[in-house]
Design an enzyme around this catalytic site. Structure first.
Site, PDB file in Angstrom:
ATOM      1  CE1 TYR A 142      -3.269  -2.756   0.025  1.00 43.80           C
ATOM      2  CE2 TYR A 142      -3.968  -2.071   2.201  1.00 43.80           C
ATOM      3  CZ  TYR A 142      -4.122  -2.882   1.095  1.00 43.80           C
ATOM      4  OH  TYR A 142      -5.141  -3.802   1.062  1.00 43.80           O
ATOM      5  CE  LYS A 193       0.203 -17.450  -3.025  1.00 47.90           C
ATOM      6  NZ  LYS A 193      -0.766 -18.551  -2.930  1.00 47.90           N
ATOM      7  CG  ASP A 225      -3.300 -19.756  -0.932  1.00 43.75           C
ATOM      8  OD1 ASP A 225      -2.458 -19.609  -0.026  1.00 43.75           O
ATOM      9  OD2 ASP A 225      -3.110 -20.499  -1.909  1.00 43.75           O
ATOM     10  CG  ASP A 249      -7.342  -3.928   3.908  1.00 45.93           C
ATOM     11  OD1 ASP A 249      -8.325  -3.810   4.654  1.00 45.93           O
ATOM     12  OD2 ASP A 249      -7.182  -3.247   2.875  1.00 45.93           O
ATOM     13  CG  ASP A 253     -12.721  -5.878   6.619  1.00 45.40           C
ATOM     14  OD1 ASP A 253     -12.315  -5.375   7.686  1.00 45.40           O
ATOM     15  OD2 ASP A 253     -13.193  -5.215   5.683  1.00 45.40           O
TER      16      ASP A 253
END
Ligand code: NAD
Length: 359
Positions: A142, A193, A225, A249, A253
């Site tokens: 980001y 990852k 994943d 992020d 959620d």
């Protein structure tokens, strides 16, 4: 003993009404445990725009920097949505986060037993769920440079971002995560990852190196994943999860929704100094503001997190969490967590019930 300074920033919409209940609970717990606290208030968001013409006044930032912990309600509302971007309430929130260098975001997903049916998952999958996701907040893809959209020689546009983490950035979020695990179930799952992205390969290496300093914590690794899948398949296998900005992020959620209601979710954002800002995950809910309908429990649970992570009063934190569990067990519900046939109470009554349960 020197009093610890708590700055409250109520903000907009339901912010002031939930903050009122949060502050009352903080005062009640300070009295019960004889905690030396000094509570101050300042303006942020639309409320600051109306009075000072900007969403993060200098005086607010100065007060925040001098405090030991900050409680934030929520900011924003339709009346400020047409202002130029720098004057919008949300800029106050982004501004204070970056000015205070809040690099670690802690989002617990705790399912209170009486609310198990509010989850979209089967009650037996989520009953007893108590996990904490720690997300790196100021680095990763980001923020990485270079970034942008360019037109290539053949005329086609290409967008690009850069995923970078310095070793020092990984280490400091790693320490937060290992220490949080030490305070809880002593299990830490680092999510990456590493099979595809070099930057998260380094992440994994650094986490493994840090593990030597925390022999009492069991460290495991999981690809993102698989983590997304495991969170909905068997979320109770996790205690603390730590991950980078983008994966965090998304996963935070996902984990939050396991508990079913946005009005129940607190969060913490920490700086290296130990200063932290504590706030509900929800926004300013302009649709119900000023009607005594909002659920103050996310705010009250944010107070508990503040006592645990910035002020180092774990018993006081646990007492508040127990009081919240007690009022839910008594069947008390604000509208957002009520089901058919439940009697509904307002914001103030919920705050009062928590204080009564505390005492
Ligand atoms: P929201 O979280 O404010 O509201 C979403 C829905 O959840 C609404 O129906 C609302 O009534 C309900 N809700 C939220 N909190 C509740 C509570 N404590 N009790 C009961 N019901 C609750 O999100 P939104 O509608 O997308 O945004 C409204 C405003 O909040 C916007 O201006 C947005 O920019 C701002 N916002 C602020 C923050 C923050 O301050 N951290 C976060 C998100 C959104």
């Amino acid at each position: 003993m020197q009093a610890k300074r708590v700055l409250t920033l109520a903000g907009d919409g339901i912010g002031p009404e939930i903050m009122q209940q949060g502050t009352r609970v903080l005062e009640a717990i300070a009295k019960k445990f004889d905690l030396p606290l000094q509570i101050e208030t300042a303006l942020i968001g639309g409320a600051a725009v109306d009075v000072e013409g900007q969403p993060l006044p200098e005086s607010t930032l100065a007060a925040a920097k001098q405090s030991d912990a900050i409680l934030l309600g929520a900011v924003g509302g339709p009346q400020w949505d047409t202002l130029p971007r720098p004057q919008r309430p949300e800029q106050g929130l982004l501004g204070i986060r970056s000015q205070l260098k809040l690099f670690a975001n802690l989002r617990p997903a705790l399912l209170f037993e009486p609310l198990a049916s509010a989850s979209s998952l089967k009650p037996e999958v989520v009953a007893g769920l108590d996990l904490l996701i720690i997300r790196e907040l100021t680095g990763g893809i980001y923020f990485g440079q270079p970034r942008g959209v360019e037109t290539l020689n053949d005329g086609e546009r290409e967008g690009f971002n850069t995923y970078r983490y310095r070793e020092s950035e990984i280490k400091r979020i790693g320490h937060v995560a290992f220490q949080a695990a030490q305070r809880r179930g002593k299990k830490l799952c680092s999510v990456d990852k590493a099979n595809v992205l070099e930057v998260t390969g380094l992440w994994r290496e650094v986490m493994n190196e840090l593990a030597a300093e925390y022999p009492d914590v069991e460290l495991t690794h999981m690809y993102v994943d698989n983590a997304a899948m495991q969170l909905v398949r068997a979320p109770k296998q996790f205690d603390v999860m730590v991950t980078g900005n983008m994966f965090g992020d998304i996963l935070s959620d996902e984990a939050a929704m396991l508990t079913g209601s946005i009005g129940m979710l607190p969060s913490a954002s920490l700086a290296e100094s130990g200063l932290g800002m504590y706030e509900p995950c929800h926004g300013s809910a302009p649709d119900i503001a000023g009607q005594d309908k909002s659920n103050p429990l996310a705010m009250i649970l944010s107070v508990a997190m503040m006592l645990r992570y910035s002020l180092q009063y774990p018993e006081a934190a646990a007492a508040i969490e127990q009081a919240v569990a007690d009022v839910l067990t008594q069947g008390l519900r604000t509208a957002d967590i009520a089901h058919d046939g439940d009697a509904i109470i307002g914001t103030k009554a919920m705050g009062e019930a928590v204080i009564k349960a505390l005492n």
